[in-house]
Design an enzyme around this catalytic site. Structure first.
Site, PDB file in Angstrom:
ATOM      1  N   CYS A 286      39.076  40.055  44.630  1.00 40.23           N
ATOM      2  CA  CYS A 286      39.070  39.033  43.571  1.00 40.23           C
ATOM      3  C   CYS A 286      38.174  39.416  42.397  1.00 40.23           C
ATOM      4  O   CYS A 286      38.601  39.375  41.235  1.00 40.23           O
ATOM      5  CB  CYS A 286      38.697  37.671  44.145  1.00 40.23           C
ATOM      6  SG  CYS A 286      36.961  37.494  44.626  1.00 40.23           S
ATOM      7  N   HIS A 334      34.652  33.366  45.347  1.00 38.60           N
ATOM      8  CA  HIS A 334      35.991  33.730  44.867  1.00 38.60           C
ATOM      9  C   HIS A 334      36.087  33.470  43.367  1.00 38.60           C
ATOM     10  O   HIS A 334      35.474  32.548  42.840  1.00 38.60           O
ATOM     11  CB  HIS A 334      37.070  32.930  45.597  1.00 38.60           C
ATOM     12  CG  HIS A 334      38.457  33.432  45.338  1.00 38.60           C
ATOM     13  ND1 HIS A 334      38.969  34.560  45.955  1.00 38.60           N
ATOM     14  CD2 HIS A 334      39.430  32.987  44.511  1.00 38.60           C
ATOM     15  CE1 HIS A 334      40.197  34.765  45.520  1.00 38.60           C
ATOM     16  NE2 HIS A 334      40.502  33.823  44.642  1.00 38.60           N
ATOM     17  N   HIS A 346      44.840  35.517  40.375  1.00 42.44           N
ATOM     18  CA  HIS A 346      43.747  35.958  41.236  1.00 42.44           C
ATOM     19  C   HIS A 346      44.285  36.838  42.353  1.00 42.44           C
ATOM     20  O   HIS A 346      45.491  36.898  42.606  1.00 42.44           O
ATOM     21  CB  HIS A 346      42.987  34.751  41.809  1.00 42.44           C
ATOM     22  CG  HIS A 346      43.741  33.964  42.834  1.00 42.44           C
ATOM     23  ND1 HIS A 346      43.146  33.449  43.965  1.00 42.44           N
ATOM     24  CD2 HIS A 346      45.048  33.593  42.907  1.00 42.44           C
ATOM     25  CE1 HIS A 346      44.035  32.786  44.680  1.00 42.44           C
ATOM     26  NE2 HIS A 346      45.199  32.860  44.068  1.00 42.44           N
TER      27      HIS A 346
END
Length: 371
Positions: A286, A334, A346
């Site tokens: 990520c 994240h 993402h």
């Protein structure tokens, strides 16, 4: 004679016998469990599997960010060690040259015999010339003393550099051990997730968002990967359409050229596999995706989510614009790239490639504007 009475048999229903039977049955059941023949663990529903897998992925991603940070620190420590070792080598070369020069002076003095100066003056045929030579020798002696002092100073510098290099090597070993611990945590979490997903059918997996054609890889080289199946190829095909300069219909324009470049890069990577620790160009985790997108836009971002959230100015959820970085979970583990209309791009986890998703699908933790 008294009549012989037959002993009365105790009913199995009485307390002591019933207790003994219960203990015996419990022991048998325990033995069965210890023998490995006990009842299988209860079947989990699809929703329960999803909850457990999502939690494992969240924990694995938190460990991945710690791994990324440790890897970055290990790289810096290794670079410092190399710099110190190069500097030690250069100083040792200069020291050896200085030592050679002093050795030549010492050898010359030895060959001259080293007579007492008063005796040399008395025996000299030309006292004036001798006195001039003595003055020169005194000056030469001063230069020699200075050379000796420089050698001593160089020796001290080299010892200090060697000490600093030793400290950096210890730091590097510590970082490498940290990397190993985080890697073990990551692979353990992903193995557990894979086992849970293995209980479900492809249809059940697809129901909660896992890509039907992907399989969770083993991560033999220190990373976990996703093999690209038919579902991912379709995603890559749509990614090529979305990467067109015309942009998707209904998309929101980025506020400036750098944010636009980062968003464009992210669209161009839709369908790319998730690999923990990867920063592109063909696979990402990520924070690796957000770093690569802004690198393409000419902006250097830190490696981890924990650092990226502080890399720009904070913005509220209501102020989001395309290109802003959006962060999730209480541990800031994240990150995604906001592209407008409540959507982000993402790299989700090891069971799904880079994709477009609503920012509501995870607990929102904050946002940062870096361009």
């Amino acid at each position: 004679m008294a009549a012989h009475r037959k002993p009365r048999q105790r009913s199995l229903g009485t307390g002591k016998v019933r207790t003994a039977a219960t203990i015996a049955l419990a022991g048998a059941a325990t033995a069965t469990v210890f023998d490995g023949t006990g009842h299988a663990e209860p079947q989990l529903s699809t929703a329960q599997v999803k909850a457990k897998v999502d939690k494992l992925y969240e924990e694995a991603e938190a460990a991945t960010e710690k791994y990324n940070g440790a890897k970055e620190r290990a790289g810096k420590a290794a670079k410092r060690v190399g710099t110190l070792q190069d500097e030690v080598a250069r100083k040792e070369e200069r020291l050896n040259s200085a030592r050679d020069a002093l050795g030549s002076i010492a050898a010359s003095q030895y060959r001259s015999g080293g007579l007492d100066p008063a005796l040399q003056l008395a025996l000299s045929d030309d006292p004036d010339q001798y006195l001039e030579g003595a003055a020169f020798a005194e000056r030469a002696g001063s230069r020699q003393a200075a050379a000796v002092q420089r050698v001593r100073h160089q020796l001290r510098e080299i010892e200090q550099l060697r000490g600093a290099a030793h400290v950096e090597l210890a730091s590097l070993k510590s970082r490498q051990a940290e990397l190993k611990r985080h890697k073990k945590t990551i692979t353990g979490k992903l193995d557990s997730a894979r086992q849970l997903l293995g209980r479900l059918s492809d249809e059940e997996r697809a129901r909660f968002g896992a890509t039907g054609g992907s399989t969770v890889g083993g991560g033999s080289g220190g990373s976990d990967s996703v093999s690209v199946g038919s579902g991912d190829r379709a995603s890559r095909s749509s990614a090529r359409d979305l990467a067109d300069p015309a942009a998707p219909a209904g998309s929101v324009a980025a506020p400036n050229s750098r944010a636009a470049a980062a968003v464009s890069y992210a669209y161009g990577k839709l369908g790319a596999p998730y690999v923990w620790g990867a920063t592109g160009p063909d696979a990402f985790d990520c924070s690796g995706l957000s770093q690569a997108a802004y690198r393409a836009a000419g902006i250097a971002l830190p490696r981890t989510t924990y650092a990226q959230i502080n890399a720009g100015s904070r913005v509220s959820r209501s102020e989001l614009q395309p290109g802003d970085l959006v962060f999730f979970y209480s541990g800031i583990s994240h990150v995604g790239i906001y592209v407008g209309n409540g959507q982000m791009i993402h790299a989700p986890n090891s069971n799904a490639p880079v994709r477009l998703a609503p920012i509501d699908e995870m607990p929102f933790a904050g946002a940062t504007r870096v361009a």
